[in-house]
Design a protein around this motif. Sequence first.
Motif, PDB file in Angstrom:
ATOM      1  N   VAL B  30      -5.509  66.470 102.803  1.00  0.00           N
ATOM      2  CA  VAL B  30      -6.820  67.111 102.685  1.00  0.00           C
ATOM      3  C   VAL B  30      -7.873  66.224 103.326  1.00  0.00           C
ATOM      4  CG1 VAL B  30      -8.617  67.792 101.036  1.00  0.00           C
ATOM      5  CG2 VAL B  30      -6.220  68.343 100.560  1.00  0.00           C
ATOM      6  N   ALA B  32     -12.118  66.116 103.309  1.00  0.00           N
ATOM      7  CA  ALA B  32     -13.378  66.715 102.857  1.00  0.00           C
ATOM      8  C   ALA B  32     -14.480  66.095 103.716  1.00  0.00           C
ATOM      9  CB  ALA B  32     -13.572  66.462 101.371  1.00  0.00           C
ATOM     10  N   GLY B  33     -15.245  65.135 103.197  1.00  0.00           N
ATOM     11  CA  GLY B  33     -16.280  64.492 104.006  1.00  0.00           C
ATOM     12  C   GLY B  33     -15.694  63.623 105.114  1.00  0.00           C
ATOM     13  N   GLY B  34     -14.475  63.151 104.893  1.00  0.00           N
ATOM     14  CA  GLY B  34     -13.795  62.352 105.910  1.00  0.00           C
ATOM     15  C   GLY B  34     -14.178  60.877 105.937  1.00  0.00           C
ATOM     16  N   THR B  35     -15.085  60.450 105.064  1.00  0.00           N
ATOM     17  CA  THR B  35     -15.571  59.064 105.153  1.00  0.00           C
ATOM     18  C   THR B  35     -14.521  58.044 104.736  1.00  0.00           C
ATOM     19  OG1 THR B  35     -16.520  59.166 102.935  1.00  0.00           O
ATOM     20  CG2 THR B  35     -17.984  59.707 104.767  1.00  0.00           C
ATOM     21  N   ASP B  36     -13.503  58.493 103.998  1.00  0.00           N
ATOM     22  CA  ASP B  36     -12.386  57.612 103.655  1.00  0.00           C
ATOM     23  C   ASP B  36     -11.203  57.914 104.578  1.00  0.00           C
ATOM     24  OD1 ASP B  36     -11.004  55.695 101.983  1.00  0.00           O
ATOM     25  OD2 ASP B  36      -9.971  57.372 101.030  1.00  0.00           O
ATOM     26  N   VAL B  37     -10.915  59.203 104.767  1.00  0.00           N
ATOM     27  CA  VAL B  37      -9.747  59.615 105.542  1.00  0.00           C
ATOM     28  C   VAL B  37      -9.830  59.133 106.998  1.00  0.00           C
ATOM     29  CG1 VAL B  37      -8.575  61.610 106.553  1.00  0.00           C
ATOM     30  CG2 VAL B  37      -9.197  61.635 104.140  1.00  0.00           C
ATOM     31  N   THR B 112     -17.973  63.449  99.473  1.00  0.00           N
ATOM     32  CA  THR B 112     -17.993  64.448  98.411  1.00  0.00           C
ATOM     33  C   THR B 112     -17.497  63.834  97.103  1.00  0.00           C
ATOM     34  OG1 THR B 112     -15.707  65.120  98.850  1.00  0.00           O
ATOM     35  CG2 THR B 112     -17.451  66.227 100.124  1.00  0.00           C
ATOM     36  N   ASN B 116     -14.400  61.311  96.459  1.00  0.00           N
ATOM     37  CA  ASN B 116     -14.648  60.066  95.735  1.00  0.00           C
ATOM     38  C   ASN B 116     -13.673  59.880  94.577  1.00  0.00           C
ATOM     39  OD1 ASN B 116     -16.727  58.378  93.652  1.00  0.00           O
ATOM     40  ND2 ASN B 116     -16.658  57.739  95.781  1.00  0.00           N
ATOM     41  N   ASP B 163     -16.683  54.597  92.757  1.00  0.00           N
ATOM     42  CA  ASP B 163     -17.681  54.292  91.740  1.00  0.00           C
ATOM     43  C   ASP B 163     -17.947  55.423  90.757  1.00  0.00           C
ATOM     44  OD1 ASP B 163     -18.562  51.590  92.570  1.00  0.00           O
ATOM     45  OD2 ASP B 163     -19.170  52.621  94.398  1.00  0.00           O
ATOM     46  N   LYS B 226     -22.682  47.132  89.382  1.00  0.00           N
ATOM     47  CA  LYS B 226     -21.678  46.973  90.438  1.00  0.00           C
ATOM     48  C   LYS B 226     -21.848  45.662  91.185  1.00  0.00           C
ATOM     49  CE  LYS B 226     -20.564  49.305  94.797  1.00  0.00           C
ATOM     50  NZ  LYS B 226     -20.585  50.587  95.524  1.00  0.00           N
TER      51      LYS B 226
HETATM   52  C1  LIG Z   1     -18.668  51.793 104.973  1.00  0.00           C
HETATM   53  C2  LIG Z   1     -18.162  52.547 103.790  1.00  0.00           C
HETATM   54  C3  LIG Z   1     -18.487  52.114 102.519  1.00  0.00           C
HETATM   55  C4  LIG Z   1     -18.022  52.793 101.395  1.00  0.00           C
HETATM   56  N1  LIG Z   1     -18.383  52.336 100.157  1.00  0.00           N
HETATM   57  C5  LIG Z   1     -17.979  53.016  99.051  1.00  0.00           C
HETATM   58  C6  LIG Z   1     -18.395  52.590  97.766  1.00  0.00           C
HETATM   59  O1  LIG Z   1     -19.154  51.630  97.618  1.00  0.00           O
HETATM   60  N2  LIG Z   1     -17.936  53.259  96.679  1.00  0.00           N
HETATM   61  C7  LIG Z   1     -17.115  54.335  96.801  1.00  0.00           C
HETATM   62  O2  LIG Z   1     -16.764  54.917  95.771  1.00  0.00           O
HETATM   63  N3  LIG Z   1     -16.727  54.784  98.010  1.00  0.00           N
HETATM   64  C8  LIG Z   1     -17.141  54.156  99.141  1.00  0.00           C
HETATM   65  N4  LIG Z   1     -16.773  54.610 100.382  1.00  0.00           N
HETATM   66  C9  LIG Z   1     -15.797  55.709 100.479  1.00  0.00           C
HETATM   67  C10 LIG Z   1     -16.327  57.101 100.625  1.00  0.00           C
HETATM   68  O3  LIG Z   1     -17.455  57.169 101.454  1.00  0.00           O
HETATM   69  C11 LIG Z   1     -16.664  57.800  99.308  1.00  0.00           C
HETATM   70  O4  LIG Z   1     -15.746  57.453  98.313  1.00  0.00           O
HETATM   71  C12 LIG Z   1     -16.699  59.307  99.490  1.00  0.00           C
HETATM   72  O5  LIG Z   1     -17.155  59.917  98.311  1.00  0.00           O
HETATM   73  C13 LIG Z   1     -15.356  59.911  99.842  1.00  0.00           C
HETATM   74  O6  LIG Z   1     -15.518  61.308  99.927  1.00  0.00           O
HETATM   75  P1  LIG Z   1     -15.093  62.135 101.228  1.00  0.00           P
HETATM   76  O7  LIG Z   1     -15.435  63.551 100.956  1.00  0.00           O
HETATM   77  O8  LIG Z   1     -15.656  61.534 102.451  1.00  0.00           O
HETATM   78  O9  LIG Z   1     -13.527  61.894 101.160  1.00  0.00           O
HETATM   79  P2  LIG Z   1     -12.411  62.104 102.270  1.00  0.00           P
HETATM   80  O10 LIG Z   1     -12.389  60.922 103.160  1.00  0.00           O
HETATM   81  O11 LIG Z   1     -12.522  63.436 102.890  1.00  0.00           O
HETATM   82  O12 LIG Z   1     -11.131  62.099 101.307  1.00  0.00           O
HETATM   83  C14 LIG Z   1     -10.791  60.968 100.509  1.00  0.00           C
HETATM   84  C15 LIG Z   1      -9.433  61.200  99.832  1.00  0.00           C
HETATM   85  O13 LIG Z   1      -9.508  62.253  98.899  1.00  0.00           O
HETATM   86  C16 LIG Z   1      -8.640  63.330  99.231  1.00  0.00           C
HETATM   87  N5  LIG Z   1      -9.393  64.541  98.883  1.00  0.00           N
HETATM   88  C17 LIG Z   1     -10.677  64.848  99.247  1.00  0.00           C
HETATM   89  N6  LIG Z   1     -11.091  65.982  98.640  1.00  0.00           N
HETATM   90  C18 LIG Z   1     -10.048  66.406  97.884  1.00  0.00           C
HETATM   91  C19 LIG Z   1      -9.845  67.535  97.024  1.00  0.00           C
HETATM   92  N7  LIG Z   1     -10.821  68.430  96.798  1.00  0.00           N
HETATM   93  N8  LIG Z   1      -8.641  67.679  96.408  1.00  0.00           N
HETATM   94  C20 LIG Z   1      -7.650  66.764  96.622  1.00  0.00           C
HETATM   95  N9  LIG Z   1      -7.779  65.681  97.405  1.00  0.00           N
HETATM   96  C21 LIG Z   1      -8.969  65.498  98.042  1.00  0.00           C
HETATM   97  C22 LIG Z   1      -8.311  63.138 100.688  1.00  0.00           C
HETATM   98  O14 LIG Z   1      -7.050  63.683 101.007  1.00  0.00           O
HETATM   99  C23 LIG Z   1      -8.324  61.616 100.788  1.00  0.00           C
HETATM  100  O15 LIG Z   1      -7.122  61.088 100.313  1.00  0.00           O
HETATM  101  C24 LIG Z   1     -17.218  53.946 101.540  1.00  0.00           C
HETATM  102  C25 LIG Z   1     -16.894  54.396 102.827  1.00  0.00           C
HETATM  103  C26 LIG Z   1     -17.351  53.711 103.944  1.00  0.00           C
HETATM  104  C27 LIG Z   1     -16.990  54.218 105.293  1.00  0.00           C
END
Ligand SMILES: Cc1cc2nc3c(=O)[nH]c(=O)nc-3n(C[C@H](O)[C@H](O)[C@H](O)COP(=O)(O)OP(=O)(O)OC[C@H]3O[C@@H](n4cnc5c(N)ncnc54)[C@H](O)[C@@H]3O)c2cc1C
Lengths: 167, 338
Positions: B30, B32-37, B112, B116, B163, B226
């Motif tokens: 999956v 979503a926002g992609g910031t981790d993936v 998202t 998170n 977090d 934190k």
């Molecule tokens: C520079 C940087 C700093 C960061 N610092 C922090 C921080 O301090 N604290 C923190 O908590 N995070 C941090 N992050 C991580 C991230 O930005 C957040 O955790 C964010 O909320 C992830 O959400 P996303 O939608 O981008 O996730 P995605 O990257 O889209 O997905 C993350 C994971 O969740 C899965 N997923 C997503 N949505 C679903 C769903 N609905 N059902 C099942 N699985 C799903 C994906 O398959 C993947 O494994 C950081 C990222 C970067 C690039």
Amino acid sequence: MTKELIRLKVNGETHELAIAPNKLLLDVLREDLGLTGSKRGCDDSSCGCCTVLIDGMPMLSCVALATSYQDAEITTVEGLARDGELDPVQEAFMSWGGAQCGFCTPGFLMTTHALLEKNPDPTLDQVREALASNICRCTGYTQIYESVLAAAQKIREKRKNEIAISK
Amino acid sequence: MTMPGFRVIRPSSVDEAVRVLADNGPEAMVIAGGTDVVPNLQMRLFAPRVLVDIKGIGELRGITCNDRVGLRMGALTTLTEIAEWKFVERCFPVLGSAVRSVAGPLQRNMGTIGGNLCLETRCLWYNQSEFWRQSLGGCLKKQGDVCHVAPGGQRCWAVWSGDSAPALLTVEAELEIAGPGGRRRIPLAEFYRNDGMNRIALGRGELVVAVHVPVSSAFRRGVYRKLRVRDSIDYPLAGVAVAMKVDGQGICRAARVALAAVNPAPQLVHAAAERLEGKRYSAELVEEIAHEAIRTAKPLTTSASTPVYRRDMVRLFTRRALEELWQTRRGNGEKRAG
Ligand SMILES: Cc1cc2nc3c(=O)[nH]c(=O)nc-3n(C[C@H](O)[C@H](O)[C@H](O)COP(=O)(O)OP(=O)(O)OC[C@H]3O[C@@H](n4cnc5c(N)ncnc54)[C@H](O)[C@@H]3O)c2cc1C
């Protein structure tokens, strides 16, 4: 990899492009559309140099798959100036030394533009908070914050004048 | 770094997403926002054949809240939307405090709540480029058979680094999950496995649809503290979430303490709930709970900071958070956590 035909709306213009599904928005902007203002500064989405507006929200084009944003209005730094006239944010960064080497500047301009659209009278703390994802290695930030506050003032004055004229 | 190859499927409903995920099993991931993936894909931490982009699913968007069913946040609700939701400070201050501390504002505009809560676990030896990892022969979690954190062990200690999860644990949140067998709801605490390699309890074809918080835990005072390298942007090195209810006489009526970034799962400090309820403030009691917090925390060398320092900070943050919430009327967190 099989390419996909996509439609992207960038700076008000719609483009039809054949791109690989794994291509990031940043690379499409730079390589397919020749919009090289947005930069790749880091490798882990932590520097903000690639910031563009997606439906008015500042976001990182280096984590966005281009195919995911086909319905969105995308604005890059190239789309800030209107009819040959610089955006107040661009003017302020010029007058207040907000740019030194210039690499991070497009990202700062986009984030600042979005902040001031939402809040044209931010406090210094709000400015710092809003710009926390954008990293600059030259200025030490002081001139950037001064530029942002100056741009804010300019925008407020401009709006006041517009209201006065329309009365 | 470059992106690996994959196909992108963009389902427009939860049912369709579940079908695609079930059909493709471990080959699908999956986004979503992609910031981790996306950064992880670039590091070649995984190689899905199919990326399932859920951003077009309307049902996953938006916040609703009322005094019958409590709070519901669709999985695609961005962290910025939560931070700016007008009731967050009044109803769930611990959540506001925690989401405001995630990454920086640009990541929060994209990131998202679903992402998170499903974040990959992180480790100094894992979140590196393929070249870097291979120079050490990989690690347990990826392409190797040795854990560089605890050599000899067969367990992965990569750390829970999200977090919002500890904050949501302190208000007894539940997850709504869709899968091939229909919908289910589980307490958030049961979602985490405390295993760095197999972090969450999601089965084949399952998707997080929403997060629910019951009315009964609204209006608790709360704060998230934190520790991180740069306050503007970094992942937690240690995090402490506290939520508590204090009555007019200063007696604690409910309290929860939860930790991030010191175990492979976000974890409740169970002793806190039992020992604080019905009690009046005392410095000794607070110190006792802070001590329980460091007994729950098992930080190892998974990040750039030392385990000793992170444990110390867990104790300090727990003490300060309890003092702040109990002794002052303040419900909300400071602008900068930590
Ligand atoms: C520079 C940087 C700093 C960061 N610092 C922090 C921080 O301090 N604290 C923190 O908590 N995070 C941090 N992050 C991580 C991230 O930005 C957040 O955790 C964010 O909320 C992830 O959400 P996303 O939608 O981008 O996730 P995605 O990257 O889209 O997905 C993350 C994971 O969740 C899965 N997923 C997503 N949505 C679903 C769903 N609905 N059902 C099942 N699985 C799903 C994906 O398959 C993947 O494994 C950081 C990222 C970067 C690039």
